[in-house]
Structures are given as C-alpha cells and as structure tokens.
Write a protein that holds these residues in place. Sequence first.
Motif, PDB file in Angstrom:
ATOM      1  N   LYS A   1      11.086   8.795   4.278  1.00  0.00           N
ATOM      2  CA  LYS A   1      10.610   9.451   5.227  1.00  0.00           C
ATOM      3  C   LYS A   1       9.381   8.872   5.533  1.00  0.00           C
ATOM      4  O   LYS A   1       8.618   8.248   4.695  1.00  0.00           O
ATOM      5  CB  LYS A   1      10.183  10.909   4.538  1.00  0.00           C
ATOM      6  CG  LYS A   1      11.654  11.929   4.191  1.00  0.00           C
ATOM      7  CD  LYS A   1      11.156  13.084   3.707  1.00  0.00           C
ATOM      8  CE  LYS A   1      12.133  14.020   3.255  1.00  0.00           C
ATOM      9  NZ  LYS A   1      11.936  15.196   2.751  1.00  0.00           N
ATOM     10  N   VAL A   2       9.078   8.794   6.721  1.00  0.00           N
ATOM     11  CA  VAL A   2       7.574   8.324   7.284  1.00  0.00           C
ATOM     12  C   VAL A   2       7.042   9.421   7.886  1.00  0.00           C
ATOM     13  O   VAL A   2       7.402  10.179   8.742  1.00  0.00           O
ATOM     14  CB  VAL A   2       8.057   7.278   8.502  1.00  0.00           C
ATOM     15  CG1 VAL A   2       6.552   6.858   9.068  1.00  0.00           C
ATOM     16  CG2 VAL A   2       8.670   6.193   7.924  1.00  0.00           C
TER      17      VAL A   2
ATOM     18  N   GLY B   1       9.627   1.696   7.602  1.00  0.00           N
ATOM     19  CA  GLY B   1      10.133   2.458   6.568  1.00  0.00           C
ATOM     20  C   GLY B   1      11.744   2.237   6.591  1.00  0.00           C
ATOM     21  O   GLY B   1      12.369   2.592   5.602  1.00  0.00           O
ATOM     22  N   GLU B   2      12.352   2.401   7.828  1.00  0.00           N
ATOM     23  CA  GLU B   2      13.952   2.300   7.914  1.00  0.00           C
ATOM     24  C   GLU B   2      14.279   1.066   6.964  1.00  0.00           C
ATOM     25  O   GLU B   2      15.217   0.734   6.366  1.00  0.00           O
ATOM     26  CB  GLU B   2      14.287   2.021   9.368  1.00  0.00           C
ATOM     27  CG  GLU B   2      14.339   3.453  10.011  1.00  0.00           C
ATOM     28  CD  GLU B   2      14.567   3.489  11.442  1.00  0.00           C
ATOM     29  OE1 GLU B   2      14.877   4.426  12.029  1.00  0.00           O
ATOM     30  OE2 GLU B   2      14.838   2.472  11.999  1.00  0.00           O
ATOM     31  N   ILE B   3      13.556  -0.021   7.284  1.00  0.00           N
ATOM     32  CA  ILE B   3      14.012  -1.559   6.720  1.00  0.00           C
ATOM     33  C   ILE B   3      13.922  -1.213   5.278  1.00  0.00           C
ATOM     34  O   ILE B   3      14.539  -1.822   4.542  1.00  0.00           O
ATOM     35  CB  ILE B   3      13.192  -2.647   7.118  1.00  0.00           C
ATOM     36  CG1 ILE B   3      13.466  -2.626   8.699  1.00  0.00           C
ATOM     37  CG2 ILE B   3      13.257  -3.893   6.427  1.00  0.00           C
ATOM     38  CD1 ILE B   3      12.625  -3.803   9.551  1.00  0.00           C
ATOM     39  N   VAL B   4      12.732  -0.900   4.645  1.00  0.00           N
ATOM     40  CA  VAL B   4      12.799  -0.340   3.061  1.00  0.00           C
ATOM     41  C   VAL B   4      13.832   0.250   2.580  1.00  0.00           C
ATOM     42  O   VAL B   4      14.326   0.174   1.493  1.00  0.00           O
ATOM     43  CB  VAL B   4      11.283   0.083   2.898  1.00  0.00           C
ATOM     44  CG1 VAL B   4      11.222   0.560   1.330  1.00  0.00           C
ATOM     45  CG2 VAL B   4      10.160  -0.762   3.422  1.00  0.00           C
TER      46      VAL B   4
ATOM     47  N   GLY C   1       0.760  -1.428  -0.008  1.00  0.00           N
ATOM     48  CA  GLY C   1      -0.036  -0.057   0.145  1.00  0.00           C
ATOM     49  C   GLY C   1       1.085   1.172   0.039  1.00  0.00           C
ATOM     50  O   GLY C   1       0.227   2.351  -0.337  1.00  0.00           O
ATOM     51  N   TYR C   2       2.072   0.987   0.290  1.00  0.00           N
ATOM     52  CA  TYR C   2       2.958   2.374   0.301  1.00  0.00           C
ATOM     53  C   TYR C   2       3.860   2.378  -1.079  1.00  0.00           C
ATOM     54  O   TYR C   2       4.927   3.379  -1.091  1.00  0.00           O
ATOM     55  CB  TYR C   2       3.974   2.353   1.588  1.00  0.00           C
ATOM     56  CG  TYR C   2       3.167   2.285   2.853  1.00  0.00           C
ATOM     57  CD1 TYR C   2       2.136   3.209   3.203  1.00  0.00           C
ATOM     58  CD2 TYR C   2       3.316   1.239   3.794  1.00  0.00           C
ATOM     59  CE1 TYR C   2       1.715   3.196   4.650  1.00  0.00           C
ATOM     60  CE2 TYR C   2       2.615   1.146   5.301  1.00  0.00           C
ATOM     61  CZ  TYR C   2       1.948   2.227   5.483  1.00  0.00           C
ATOM     62  OH  TYR C   2       1.273   2.255   6.614  1.00  0.00           O
TER      63      TYR C   2
ATOM     64  N   TYR D   1       3.192   7.518   4.159  1.00  0.00           N
ATOM     65  CA  TYR D   1       2.063   8.290   4.777  1.00  0.00           C
ATOM     66  C   TYR D   1       1.533   7.237   5.306  1.00  0.00           C
ATOM     67  O   TYR D   1       0.918   6.511   4.713  1.00  0.00           O
ATOM     68  CB  TYR D   1       1.306   9.132   3.498  1.00  0.00           C
ATOM     69  CG  TYR D   1       2.213   9.932   2.673  1.00  0.00           C
ATOM     70  CD1 TYR D   1       2.214  11.293   3.367  1.00  0.00           C
ATOM     71  CD2 TYR D   1       2.727   9.885   1.550  1.00  0.00           C
ATOM     72  CE1 TYR D   1       3.014  12.392   2.703  1.00  0.00           C
ATOM     73  CE2 TYR D   1       3.150  10.850   0.822  1.00  0.00           C
ATOM     74  CZ  TYR D   1       3.358  12.337   1.529  1.00  0.00           C
ATOM     75  OH  TYR D   1       4.161  12.972   0.818  1.00  0.00           O
ATOM     76  N   VAL D   2       1.625   7.044   6.879  1.00  0.00           N
ATOM     77  CA  VAL D   2       1.075   6.256   7.745  1.00  0.00           C
ATOM     78  C   VAL D   2      -0.019   7.127   8.445  1.00  0.00           C
ATOM     79  O   VAL D   2      -0.191   8.333   8.405  1.00  0.00           O
ATOM     80  CB  VAL D   2       1.948   5.487   8.616  1.00  0.00           C
ATOM     81  CG1 VAL D   2       3.138   4.987   7.666  1.00  0.00           C
ATOM     82  CG2 VAL D   2       2.495   6.701   9.646  1.00  0.00           C
ATOM     83  N   THR D   3      -1.036   6.481   9.007  1.00  0.00           N
ATOM     84  CA  THR D   3      -2.250   6.948   9.763  1.00  0.00           C
ATOM     85  C   THR D   3      -1.572   7.055  11.307  1.00  0.00           C
ATOM     86  O   THR D   3      -1.001   6.167  11.720  1.00  0.00           O
ATOM     87  CB  THR D   3      -3.138   6.035   9.653  1.00  0.00           C
ATOM     88  OG1 THR D   3      -3.688   5.924   8.310  1.00  0.00           O
ATOM     89  CG2 THR D   3      -4.625   6.774  10.417  1.00  0.00           C
TER      90      THR D   3
END
Length: 282
Positions: free
Chosen positions: A215-216, A203-206, A143-144, A155-157
Amino acid sequence: MILVTGATGNVGSELVIRLAAQDVPVRAMSRTPEKAAFPTGVESVAGDFDKPETLPAALAGVDRVFVCPPGYGPQGPVHERTLIAAAREAGVDHLVKLSTSGVGHGATDPLTSGHRQGEQLVQESGLEWTILRPGTFMVYLYGYADTIGKERTMYVTEGDPVSAMIHPRDIASVAAQVLTAPGHHGRAYTLTGGEALSPRRQGEIVGEALGQEIKVIERTRAETQAEFDRLGWGGPRLEALLELKRQSAAWDWKISDSVEKITARAPLTLRDWVDENLHVFG
C-alpha cells in the motif's frame, strides 16, 4: 593512483570495487579504515575532511581524486576547500566531484546550494575537474523498509516527485570511466536511471519482488515532519530534504542518457536494485 573519498558510502564502495576489478591502483579513504572491508589490492588509508592534518598522507602520490563530501553545514563547502588545498600541495591532477542534479536545474534548497558552492570551488581550483550530478538514489527506498517490513505499507509525502531514480552502481561505473579515460575534463554530467517512476509505481515494484501488495499512503508535509520529529530525526536536515523533494518535482522525472553514453550500457532498473536488497524489506 586514484584516491576515493567516502569509500564506505553508497557510491564510493561501489567505485572502489569497480576500480579494483580493473586493476587500477586505488586508495580508499575513510575515517575508520579498520572497520572497512575493501577488495584485495586496495590500499586503505585513514582520512577525515574535518582533520586537515590527515589529508597529506592520504593524497601522497595520488593523481586523481573522487570527491565525495559527507554533507554541508551552515559554513558551506568547507570540505571541498580543505581537500583542494591539500590536493594542490600534493600535485593532484584531476578532481571528480559527486554533486546533485538540482545544481543543473537551478534548485535553491540548502543541500543543492551546498553542492553548487562546492562545484564552484572545484571548478576554480586550477586543477582538471569533472562534475557528476546524479538524481535520486534508489537507496532512498531504505527509508521505507521498516513500514514495508511491518505493514507492507509505504508512507510517502504528498507531492513526492516522479523520479528517474539511479542505482549507485551506475554512478560508480560513470565515475570509474571518468577517472580512467580521457575526454571528460571540464564536463558536468547529469546522471539518472532509465525510467521515471511515481511513488506508487515504486511501491508496486517492491510488491512485485516480494510477491505481496504494498500500500502507498500519502501524508501531508506536516504529518511527515511530525513523524520524523517523533522518531528524533527532525531538524534542519529533514527540512532541507523536504524542500529539495518539493523543488525536484519540476525535474526529477527527466531522463538523461549520460549513463548509457559513458558506460556503453543501459542503466540498472529499480527492480534490479530491489532484488539485490530484498532482505531489507522483510
């Protein structure tokens, strides 16, 4: 003979591959088998939970069934009810239902409630049964993929849970063992990965795999809802997913050892999954 329903899905496709590799007689059910590519030796059959007349042929000669319903509408678990009736008629011995971890943690969101009702039908079917309750799938990160690819941003909720995410292959490995080995009747297993990861750590792992910073950025629930509405992906299904995420913050971080106990190996990591799927992130 084992029938795998949902055979082209995230778990079903992995399960078919694993059973075929073990030389287990397996029949893969999908709505459009002509479009599917299954391993050599796998019997492909057309079947649709919404078309009960297709199920007797799919179930003929089958001993065990992997039950993977496509979803739940306002009528509840009609697919389990339809399948169970056909399975009894066909003389099936054992049902293995794919459910969700929220059932074991008392969640009340619509998606979990549908699975809870489906579990009850399976448990009351009169057939042998096993329930698999995985937490968040690693494929959730698909989804990201678009914004990671274009902006190197997730972009997380706001309030998204810390999650012991699980690789679909681990779920399939457990399912294969449960379907082919004794000792699992009447059991319900919660399945997770081996580490609990915050959205920022995901996000860091990606980013580590891509060799670039990701960026998250947190959005409010309303902002997420508005963005999905803009894309035409809103409605009750999204609302149900957001409610599941809100409730799952209370348990999605909890790690189960069921994968390792049943398969005799540690769960795959998120980095394993990202490396396998790096192409989707650009």
